[in-house]
Design a protein around this motif. Structure first.
Motif, PDB file in Angstrom:
ATOM      1  N   SER A  78      59.153  41.847  43.792  1.00 15.51           N
ATOM      2  CA  SER A  78      59.155  43.133  42.819  1.00 15.51           C
ATOM      3  C   SER A  78      60.520  43.154  42.150  1.00 15.51           C
ATOM      4  CB  SER A  78      59.195  44.474  43.850  1.00 15.51           C
ATOM      5  OG  SER A  78      60.276  44.323  44.772  1.00 15.51           O
ATOM      6  N   SER A  79      61.576  42.199  42.499  1.00 19.80           N
ATOM      7  CA  SER A  79      62.930  42.171  41.715  1.00 19.80           C
ATOM      8  C   SER A  79      62.761  40.773  41.036  1.00 19.80           C
ATOM      9  CB  SER A  79      63.874  42.211  42.750  1.00 19.80           C
ATOM     10  OG  SER A  79      63.981  40.981  43.757  1.00 19.80           O
ATOM     11  N   VAL A  80      61.678  40.509  40.690  1.00 19.03           N
ATOM     12  CA  VAL A  80      61.563  39.105  39.773  1.00 19.03           C
ATOM     13  C   VAL A  80      61.937  37.954  40.550  1.00 19.03           C
ATOM     14  CG1 VAL A  80      61.666  38.527  37.334  1.00 19.03           C
ATOM     15  CG2 VAL A  80      62.005  40.828  37.906  1.00 19.03           C
ATOM     16  N   SER A  81      61.941  37.874  41.872  1.00 19.84           N
ATOM     17  CA  SER A  81      62.183  36.578  42.537  1.00 19.84           C
ATOM     18  C   SER A  81      61.360  36.636  43.853  1.00 19.84           C
ATOM     19  CB  SER A  81      63.846  36.641  42.742  1.00 19.84           C
ATOM     20  OG  SER A  81      64.255  37.637  43.552  1.00 19.84           O
ATOM     21  N   LEU A  82      61.456  35.636  44.438  1.00 20.59           N
ATOM     22  CA  LEU A  82      60.363  35.485  45.778  1.00 20.59           C
ATOM     23  C   LEU A  82      61.235  34.176  46.542  1.00 20.59           C
ATOM     24  CD1 LEU A  82      57.554  36.067  46.831  1.00 20.59           C
ATOM     25  CD2 LEU A  82      56.897  33.850  45.843  1.00 20.59           C
ATOM     26  N   GLU A  83      61.352  34.765  47.844  1.00 18.65           N
ATOM     27  CA  GLU A  83      62.098  33.884  48.700  1.00 18.65           C
ATOM     28  C   GLU A  83      61.084  32.950  49.075  1.00 18.65           C
ATOM     29  OE1 GLU A  83      65.032  33.848  49.790  1.00 18.65           O
ATOM     30  OE2 GLU A  83      65.677  35.676  48.468  1.00 18.65           O
ATOM     31  N   VAL A  84      61.445  31.599  49.486  1.00 19.24           N
ATOM     32  CA  VAL A  84      60.736  30.454  49.975  1.00 19.24           C
ATOM     33  C   VAL A  84      59.775  30.853  51.011  1.00 19.24           C
ATOM     34  CG1 VAL A  84      62.340  29.375  51.341  1.00 19.24           C
ATOM     35  CG2 VAL A  84      60.689  27.992  49.900  1.00 19.24           C
ATOM     36  N   GLY A  85      60.232  31.447  51.947  1.00 19.73           N
ATOM     37  CA  GLY A  85      59.575  31.794  53.035  1.00 19.73           C
ATOM     38  C   GLY A  85      58.206  32.667  52.768  1.00 19.73           C
ATOM     39  N   GLU A  86      58.355  33.589  52.043  1.00 14.77           N
ATOM     40  CA  GLU A  86      57.222  34.393  51.260  1.00 14.77           C
ATOM     41  C   GLU A  86      56.200  33.618  50.357  1.00 14.77           C
ATOM     42  OE1 GLU A  86      60.055  38.556  50.756  1.00 14.77           O
ATOM     43  OE2 GLU A  86      59.601  36.928  49.301  1.00 14.77           O
ATOM     44  N   TYR A  87      56.727  32.503  49.818  1.00 16.99           N
ATOM     45  CA  TYR A  87      56.026  31.433  49.101  1.00 16.99           C
ATOM     46  C   TYR A  87      55.026  30.764  49.846  1.00 16.99           C
ATOM     47  CZ  TYR A  87      55.099  27.922  45.485  1.00 16.99           C
ATOM     48  OH  TYR A  87      54.816  26.794  44.775  1.00 16.99           O
ATOM     49  N   GLN A  88      55.794  30.241  50.842  1.00 10.55           N
ATOM     50  CA  GLN A  88      54.988  29.441  51.783  1.00 10.55           C
ATOM     51  C   GLN A  88      53.762  30.285  52.603  1.00 10.55           C
ATOM     52  OE1 GLN A  88      58.304  27.677  54.269  1.00 10.55           O
ATOM     53  NE2 GLN A  88      58.284  26.013  52.998  1.00 10.55           N
ATOM     54  N   LYS A  89      54.072  31.397  52.914  1.00  4.94           N
ATOM     55  CA  LYS A  89      53.120  32.173  53.356  1.00  4.94           C
ATOM     56  C   LYS A  89      51.943  32.140  52.693  1.00  4.94           C
ATOM     57  CE  LYS A  89      52.268  36.597  55.738  1.00  4.94           C
ATOM     58  NZ  LYS A  89      50.866  36.767  54.915  1.00  4.94           N
ATOM     59  N   ALA A  90      52.177  32.631  51.191  1.00  2.00           N
ATOM     60  CA  ALA A  90      51.189  32.630  50.432  1.00  2.00           C
ATOM     61  C   ALA A  90      50.262  31.541  50.460  1.00  2.00           C
ATOM     62  CB  ALA A  90      51.584  33.391  49.099  1.00  2.00           C
ATOM     63  N   MET A  91      51.058  30.544  50.365  1.00  2.00           N
ATOM     64  CA  MET A  91      50.428  29.156  50.108  1.00  2.00           C
ATOM     65  C   MET A  91      49.393  28.846  51.536  1.00  2.00           C
ATOM     66  SD  MET A  91      50.398  26.330  48.042  1.00  2.00           S
ATOM     67  CE  MET A  91      52.154  26.257  47.424  1.00  2.00           C
ATOM     68  N   GLN A  92      49.947  29.117  52.358  1.00  2.00           N
ATOM     69  CA  GLN A  92      49.136  29.181  53.738  1.00  2.00           C
ATOM     70  C   GLN A  92      47.919  29.926  53.803  1.00  2.00           C
ATOM     71  OE1 GLN A  92      52.139  29.650  56.725  1.00  2.00           O
ATOM     72  NE2 GLN A  92      53.198  27.586  56.531  1.00  2.00           N
ATOM     73  N   ASP A  93      48.151  30.998  53.278  1.00  2.00           N
ATOM     74  CA  ASP A  93      46.881  32.252  53.162  1.00  2.00           C
ATOM     75  C   ASP A  93      45.782  31.437  52.354  1.00  2.00           C
ATOM     76  OD1 ASP A  93      48.203  34.007  54.707  1.00  2.00           O
ATOM     77  OD2 ASP A  93      49.176  35.168  53.145  1.00  2.00           O
ATOM     78  N   LEU A  94      46.260  30.791  51.186  1.00  2.00           N
ATOM     79  CA  LEU A  94      45.355  30.178  50.254  1.00  2.00           C
ATOM     80  C   LEU A  94      44.380  28.964  51.243  1.00  2.00           C
ATOM     81  CD1 LEU A  94      47.115  29.816  47.104  1.00  2.00           C
ATOM     82  CD2 LEU A  94      45.287  31.400  47.378  1.00  2.00           C
ATOM     83  N   HIS A  95      45.302  28.392  51.877  1.00  6.30           N
ATOM     84  CA  HIS A  95      44.653  27.294  52.695  1.00  6.30           C
ATOM     85  C   HIS A  95      43.544  27.938  53.853  1.00  6.30           C
ATOM     86  CE1 HIS A  95      43.995  23.516  54.695  1.00  6.30           C
ATOM     87  NE2 HIS A  95      44.316  24.048  56.017  1.00  6.30           N
ATOM     88  N   ALA A  96      43.945  28.868  54.306  1.00  5.21           N
ATOM     89  CA  ALA A  96      43.221  29.630  55.450  1.00  5.21           C
ATOM     90  C   ALA A  96      42.039  30.414  54.974  1.00  5.21           C
ATOM     91  CB  ALA A  96      44.179  30.956  56.022  1.00  5.21           C
ATOM     92  N   LEU A  97      42.093  30.972  53.673  1.00  7.53           N
ATOM     93  CA  LEU A  97      41.217  31.567  53.060  1.00  7.53           C
ATOM     94  C   LEU A  97      40.141  30.455  52.243  1.00  7.53           C
ATOM     95  CD1 LEU A  97      42.974  34.356  51.211  1.00  7.53           C
ATOM     96  CD2 LEU A  97      41.418  34.652  53.190  1.00  7.53           C
ATOM     97  N   GLN A  98      40.579  29.006  52.306  1.00  9.80           N
ATOM     98  CA  GLN A  98      39.824  27.995  51.927  1.00  9.80           C
ATOM     99  C   GLN A  98      39.193  27.987  50.522  1.00  9.80           C
ATOM    100  OE1 GLN A  98      36.004  27.989  54.420  1.00  9.80           O
ATOM    101  NE2 GLN A  98      37.055  26.979  56.123  1.00  9.80           N
ATOM    102  N   PHE A  99      40.422  28.292  49.768  1.00 13.07           N
ATOM    103  CA  PHE A  99      40.349  28.274  48.301  1.00 13.07           C
ATOM    104  C   PHE A  99      40.221  26.956  47.846  1.00 13.07           C
ATOM    105  CE2 PHE A  99      40.847  32.528  47.946  1.00 13.07           C
ATOM    106  CZ  PHE A  99      41.393  33.132  46.726  1.00 13.07           C
ATOM    107  N   GLY A 100      39.034  26.727  46.845  1.00 10.78           N
ATOM    108  CA  GLY A 100      39.171  25.510  46.071  1.00 10.78           C
ATOM    109  C   GLY A 100      39.550  25.772  44.752  1.00 10.78           C
ATOM    110  N   TYR A 101      39.402  24.249  44.125  1.00 12.52           N
ATOM    111  CA  TYR A 101      40.079  24.304  42.759  1.00 12.52           C
ATOM    112  C   TYR A 101      39.462  25.310  41.964  1.00 12.52           C
ATOM    113  CZ  TYR A 101      41.152  22.202  38.129  1.00 12.52           C
ATOM    114  OH  TYR A 101      41.769  22.001  37.063  1.00 12.52           O
ATOM    115  N   GLN A 102      37.997  25.554  41.770  1.00 14.17           N
ATOM    116  CA  GLN A 102      37.487  26.641  40.980  1.00 14.17           C
ATOM    117  C   GLN A 102      38.077  28.073  41.203  1.00 14.17           C
ATOM    118  OE1 GLN A 102      35.677  25.719  38.305  1.00 14.17           O
ATOM    119  NE2 GLN A 102      35.592  23.702  38.665  1.00 14.17           N
ATOM    120  N   ASP A 103      38.319  28.164  42.496  1.00 13.37           N
ATOM    121  CA  ASP A 103      39.016  29.683  42.924  1.00 13.37           C
ATOM    122  C   ASP A 103      40.110  29.741  42.207  1.00 13.37           C
ATOM    123  OD1 ASP A 103      36.606  30.136  44.300  1.00 13.37           O
ATOM    124  OD2 ASP A 103      37.479  29.162  46.146  1.00 13.37           O
TER     125      ASP A 103
END
Length: 224
Positions: A78-103
């Motif tokens: 919200s303050s135009v920046s993202l901490e790396v721990g939050e970034y990594q969590k979002a990345m892991q969420d994509l993997h857990a949700l089985q997102f593919g390239y088209q998604d």
């Protein structure tokens, strides 16, 4: 040999004539389609309708999952920046949700979303899905997000020298998404992948905008 050739030549018109009578056009040989029984046609229509409903449900489910990840990133940044721990969590969420390239292309490579979401999808395609660079570059160009800029900053622990620990070092990299696709920012991707561990004290991902607030961290000389 000459006689035989003449006989064959004399007989050839008859042969052609007989062949002409036995020849049938492709239209005559073409089989007319068999009529489909009504019950079979209804079964096919029902199957196609069921498949279409299944596809729509799957699409809506993927869209809802993508929205949750996007909202998480936007809330954390919200303050135009993202901490790396939050970034990594979002990345892991994509993997857990089985997102593919088209998604990723459909839901995360949108120009109206923050560039931090675009970077997240790009990094996920490269590191987790192993998408070839040429495919990634085409996707960035087609979605008109290739020139969007990101800034990554990280603090490294100051080294010890003559009994004193030197000032913590601030490193900063400003780059475009296409730079990432061209493998020009492998050091940055490695920092984002590892996070704040060992000598790295903190990592922050920012929108590369001159009006965005600068990030600072207190550092001082420490005595051993």
């Amino acid at each position: 040999m000459t006689t035989r050739w003449k006989e064959e030549k004399a007989e050839s018109p008859q042969t052609l004539k007989s062949n002409a009578f036995s020849f049938q056009s492709p239209k005559q040989n073409k089989m007319s389609p068999l009529p489909v029984p009504e019950d079979v046609a209804l079964q096919i229509a029902s199957f196609l309708q069921g498949w279409r409903c299944f596809y729509m449900e799957l699409h809506n489910e993927k869209a809802a999952r993508a929205t949750s990840v996007v909202q998480f990133v936007e809330t954390c940044s919200s303050s135009v920046s993202l901490e790396v721990g939050e970034y990594q969590k979002a990345m892991q969420d994509l993997h857990a949700l089985q997102f593919g390239y088209q998604d990723v292309q459909m839901f995360l490579f949108k120009p109206e979303l923050t560039v931090l979401v675009n970077l997240l999808g790009l990094h996920y395609c490269i590191n987790w899905l192993g998408v070839p660079a040429n495919c990634v570059l085409k996707a960035l160009e087609s979605r008109k997000i290739s020139e969007r800029q990101v800034c990554v900053k990280w603090w490294k622990l100051g080294i010890w020298s003559h009994g004193f620990r030197m000032r913590d070092e601030l490193l900063s990299r400003r780059f475009t998404l296409i730079d990432v696709g061209l493998a020009k920012q492998e050091e940055v991707l490695a920092v984002l992948y590892r996070g704040a561990i060992h000598e790295v004290l903190r990592v922050q991902i920012c929108v590369a905008d001159p009006s965005s607030p600068s990030w600072s961290c207190q550092s001082a000389h420490r005595r051993g």
